[in-house]
Design an enzyme around this catalytic site. Structure first.
Site, PDB file in Angstrom:
ATOM      1  CD  GLU A  46     -21.777  45.969 -44.346  1.00  8.21           C
ATOM      2  OE1 GLU A  46     -20.613  45.756 -43.954  1.00  8.21           O
ATOM      3  OE2 GLU A  46     -22.416  47.006 -44.066  1.00  8.21           O
ATOM      4  NE  ARG A  50     -16.202  42.010 -39.790  1.00  6.77           N
ATOM      5  CZ  ARG A  50     -16.508  42.820 -38.795  1.00  6.77           C
ATOM      6  NH1 ARG A  50     -16.957  42.325 -37.644  1.00  6.77           N
ATOM      7  NH2 ARG A  50     -16.394  44.134 -38.929  1.00  6.77           N
ATOM      8  CE  LYS A 133     -17.995  50.004 -41.534  1.00  9.16           C
ATOM      9  NZ  LYS A 133     -17.756  48.600 -41.889  1.00  9.16           N
TER      10      LYS A 133
END
Length: 210
Positions: A46, A50, A133
């Site tokens: 993943e 960021r 999640k």
């Protein structure tokens, strides 16, 4: 509702049990990252939004076809679209982002929305999503919270991230409602940069314990 592609991806991630979260700031390390993941048969990554290199990292990692590459920290429709255009096969968000969820469903792209409360989980299930999640897991009660939430949401599986580490991840994986765990503790750019052989050994040890 994401039927075939999501089901297949859920099966694969349930077998792997580990979802590395990776923030790319140095593209030259991607080859070593892929080598270590493939060697240890952890075929998921993943790549988080960021950093400004997220799309390029996704593109490069997806090119070989060796890994199932996803995009994480996806907070906008634009990020979701660009990630998919560059080869992302799944999307992970830190929260419920309706436009991202709706886009992924339309494109048959598995999406893991971030949840922390019963209200969040209910909203996800209303889209037909059955794997969410759970973030940040340590702040919102960790394994104890997931066990409690699994009562009313017995048909939902959780992918916890945040505060998961090499010392507690196996405890999480023992719960039948947890499909896998995610985190940068699995492998990270800084670990590869510091000592790629040590990063390889760390991942091998995690794989052996799962």
């Amino acid at each position: 509702m994401q039927a075939n592609m999501a089901h297949e991806l859920y099966q694969k991630i349930a077998e792997t049990k580990l979802l590395p979260l990776y923030t790319a700031t140095d593209l030259s390390l991607l080859g070593k990252l892929e080598e270590i993941l493939v060697k240890n048969d952890v075929r998921f990554i993943e790549v988080t939004f960021r950093s400004s290199l997220a799309n390029e990292a996704i593109k490069q990692l997806a090119a070989s076809g060796e890994l199932i590459v996803g995009a994480g920290t996806v907070r906008t429709l634009a990020e979701a679209k660009s990630a998919v255009a560059n080869g992302a096969q799944f999307i992970v968000s830190p929260a419920i982002v309706p436009e991202v969820i709706e886009y992924c469903i339309q494109q048959d792209i598995p999406v893991f929305p971030g949840t922390a409360t019963p209200g969040d989980i209910q909203r996800a299930t209303e889209y037909g999503i059955r794997v969410v999640k759970f973030f940040p897991a340590d702040i919102y009660g960790g394994l104890k919270a997931i066990k409690a939430l699994s009562g009313p949401f017995y048909d939902v599986q959780f992918l916890p991230t945040g505060g998961i580490n090499e010392d507690n991840f196996t405890e999480y994986l023992q719960d039948e409602h947890i499909i896998a765990v995610g985190g940068s503790f699995i492998i990270s750019e800084s670990a590869i940069q510091k000592d790629s052989e040590a990063a390889d050994k760390t991942l091998a040890a995690l794989v052996a314990k799962r």
